[in-house]
Design an enzyme around this catalytic site. Structure first.
Site, short mmCIF file in Angstrom:
data_model
loop_
_atom_site.label_atom_id
_atom_site.label_comp_id
_atom_site.label_asym_id
_atom_site.label_seq_id
_atom_site.Cartn_x
_atom_site.Cartn_y
_atom_site.Cartn_z
CG HIS A 157 -2.03 -1.01 1.12
ND1 HIS A 157 -3.33 -0.68 0.80
CD2 HIS A 157 -2.03 -2.36 1.26
CE1 HIS A 157 -4.07 -1.77 0.76
NE2 HIS A 157 -3.29 -2.81 1.04
CG ASP A 365 0.24 9.36 0.70
OD1 ASP A 365 0.09 8.18 1.06
OD2 ASP A 365 -0.41 10.31 1.19
C1 GDG Z 1 -2.16 3.96 3.34
C2 GDG Z 1 -1.10 4.57 2.42
C3 GDG Z 1 -2.73 4.50 0.53
C4 GDG Z 1 -8.66 10.49 7.54
N1 GDG Z 1 -9.10 11.26 8.55
C5 GDG Z 1 -10.28 10.75 8.91
C6 GDG Z 1 -10.55 9.63 8.11
N2 GDG Z 1 -9.54 9.51 7.28
C7 GDG Z 1 -9.50 8.48 6.23
C8 GDG Z 1 -9.55 9.12 4.87
C9 GDG Z 1 -8.96 8.02 3.99
C10 GDG Z 1 -8.00 7.32 4.94
O1 GDG Z 1 -8.31 7.73 6.28
C11 GDG Z 1 -6.56 7.75 4.71
O2 GDG Z 1 -6.11 7.12 3.54
P1 GDG Z 1 -4.83 7.65 2.77
O3 GDG Z 1 -4.75 6.91 1.50
O4 GDG Z 1 -4.98 9.12 2.56
O5 GDG Z 1 -3.57 7.42 3.71
P2 GDG Z 1 -3.01 6.26 4.73
O6 GDG Z 1 -3.82 6.14 5.95
O7 GDG Z 1 -1.58 6.65 4.96
O8 GDG Z 1 -3.10 4.88 3.90
C12 GDG Z 1 -1.77 5.39 1.32
C13 GDG Z 1 -3.67 3.74 1.47
O9 GDG Z 1 -2.95 3.06 2.50
C14 GDG Z 1 -4.51 2.71 0.73
O10 GDG Z 1 -3.73 1.85 -0.02
O11 GDG Z 1 -3.49 5.31 -0.33
O12 GDG Z 1 -0.79 5.91 0.44
O13 GDG Z 1 -0.19 5.40 3.17
O14 GDG Z 1 -9.93 7.11 3.60
O15 GDG Z 1 -10.87 9.47 4.58
N3 GDG Z 1 -11.65 8.88 8.22
C15 GDG Z 1 -12.56 9.25 9.16
N4 GDG Z 1 -12.36 10.33 9.98
C16 GDG Z 1 -11.27 11.12 9.89
O16 GDG Z 1 -11.11 12.10 10.61
N5 GDG Z 1 -13.67 8.51 9.29
#
Ligand code: GDG
Length: 462
Positions: A157, A365
């Site tokens: 990921h 990322d």
């Molecule tokens: C890893 C990889 C890759 C955030 N704040 C809240 C909340 N979130 C949710 C977002 C989004 C998720 O968390 C974050 O996903 P990301 O992709 O931006 O980043 P990582 O957590 O680092 O994820 C990344 C991912 O895995 C998938 O393969 O894209 O690169 O690092 O869905 O919405 N959700 C809620 N409240 C919040 O305050 N409910």
């Protein structure tokens, strides 16, 4: 039909009523497990005094949930240690944050072996095994040692680092050798795949065949690019839900005609938050006319709060936001709203739609799902503008975002100016392109293409 066995560090089973609180990824994986009558295997989330080899199992909707606990030492040395303090920074090109400690990697391989021992007795001959992410790279190697010959796939990921960065890891060859126990490895982007191929050729004396398969460490495997997506339709729908509308209205009311720039990130040093705040400060410095007209809302729920670097980034951000607010605030306007808590997904959907600009500027990322969620939640009649780091995997797909170098503060300031003044016609055109991509390359397409390929790849190495 083969059963699907998903192995991941955390098991996140969406309950029947709280679909909206589970991430799209958990929902998509769970849907596949239901279809294939599979097993989801992982850590229970519990840290106990002494770990037994017992696996806890429960059955929900035809899916078997099988979990194991971690001991305090496992939690410190495997999870907070090798996974979060060694591999996470290193794979995000942050050698300066990487901790190298022999206890960490020893424990990592031991916990990976324990996962494999727990899983092996549950497996059947035709099973298809899909292991997720950097916490469990060594899982397949242990399964192979135990004689498991079924197809095993792995999806990373996070980014895969350039060979010279990975080479700073003591025993890096052991980690990549462990990857060669899989039959198919999936990366988020072409950049990650090329970095892996470069490692295989230049550090492991391996080769790439005409069919694209990679040979090293005595095995031949497949590797490909599978950019993860979101459930775009669901996010679009969610942005009109009662809770989203409540948050949209609450936000719009409190903005009183000002424009809103939004950032949503787990509080993590890879997300470029201090650089982002510095860019907003320079934007206010350079554009006095915009003071009082624009607010930057950064939602940053804490994560990994017991790792030192995460405590430091939180303090750094709090002090930067406080400094900028005391420098520019007025009686009726605060430039930065920094919120260190998480919100339900439906509320987030409303906030995305209430924003004129989505500011997504990680230093590195794997993909970044927030960028895609922001796009999916926009009002088609009046969409906001996405500013996106060139170092987020999503930048390889969302070409009509304003792509920026997050290290170049002036570049981000220029993009903010452009975004805040972009005419409706250009906003709409850019948004349509991105929305078509996030809808087509959604999370189900990602899952089905990986599982489809895993079913087809040749088994058994050389
Ligand atoms: C890893 C990889 C890759 C955030 N704040 C809240 C909340 N979130 C949710 C977002 C989004 C998720 O968390 C974050 O996903 P990301 O992709 O931006 O980043 P990582 O957590 O680092 O994820 C990344 C991912 O895995 C998938 O393969 O894209 O690169 O690092 O869905 O919405 N959700 C809620 N409240 C919040 O305050 N409910």
């Amino acid at each position: 039909m083969s059963r699907l066995i998903v192995v991941s560090n955390r098991v996140a089973v969406p309950g029947p009523k709280d679909k909206a609180s589970a991430g799209g990824l958990a929902v998509a994986i769970y849907a596949a497990l239901k279809k294939y009558e599979g097993i989801w295997f992982g850590w229970s989330g519990k840290v106990v005094e002494s770990v037994s080899t017992a696996i806890h199992t429960e059955h929900v909707d035809g899916v078997t949930i099988a979990t194991t606990d971690l001991s305090h030492e496992d939690y410190d040395e495997y999870y907070n240690g090798f996974a979060n303090s060694t591999l996470w920074p290193l794979f995000h090109y942050r050698i300066d944050h990487a901790a190298f400690d022999r206890r960490f990697d020893k424990r990592y391989y031991r916990v990976n072996a324990r996962f494999a021992y727990g899983l092996a007795p549950l497996l059947e001959e035709d099973d298809l095994i899909w292991v997720h992410d950097f916490q469990l790279i060594a899982c397949a190697e242990e399964l192979r040692r135990m004689g498991i010959e079924q197809r095993i796939g792995f999806f990373l990921h996070i980014p895969f680092p350039a060979p010279q960065v990975l080479a700073t890891l003591p025993n890096h060859q052991a980690l990549v050798r462990a990857l060669f126990a899989y039959d198919l490895i999936g990366f988020q982007t072409a950049t990650d795949l090329v970095a892996f191929q470069d490692y295989v050729i230049y550090e492991a004396a391996g080769s790439i065949g005409e069919d694209g398969r990679l040979t090293a460490f005595g095995r031949t495997i497949c590797a490909g690019v599978y950019p993860i997506g979101i459930d775009a339709d669901e996010m679009a729908e969610m942005s009109w839900s009662a809770e989203a509308v409540r948050h949209f209205e609450r936000m719009t009311r409190s903005m009183a005609g000002r424009k809103l720039i939004l950032g949503v990130d787990r509080l993590d040093y890879t997300k470029g938050l201090p650089e982002r705040v510095a860019a907003f400060e320079r934007f206010l410095e350079n554009n006095p006319g915009n003071r009082g007209q624009v607010t930057f809302l950064q939602i940053a729920p804490s994560s990994r709060g017991d790792v030192k670097d995460y405590i430091e980034i939180r303090e750094e951000l709090e002090s930067a936001a406080g400094r900028i607010n005391s420098r520019f605030a007025d009686v009726d306007w605060v430039p930065i709203r920094y919120v260190n808590r998480s919100y339900p997904r439906r509320s987030l959907a409303g906030l995305y739609r209430a924003s004129q600009v989505g500011l997504v500027t990680p230093l590195r990322d794997g993909m970044n799902l927030v960028a895609k969620e922001f796009v999916a939640a926009q009002d088609p009649e009046d969409p906001g503008v996405l500013i996106l780091s060139q170092f987020a995997g999503a930048a390889e797909q969302l070409h009509s975002a304003l792509i920026v170098n997050p290290y170049d503060i002036d570049n981000v300031v220029d993009a903010l100016n452009k975004a805040l003044h972009m005419p409706l016609e250009e906003r709409t055109e850019r948004w349509r392109g991105m929305m078509a991509t996030v809808t087509r390359d959604n999370v189900s397409a990602w899952r089905d293409s990986f599982v489809g390929d895993l079913l087809k790849v040749p088994v058994g190495g050389v």
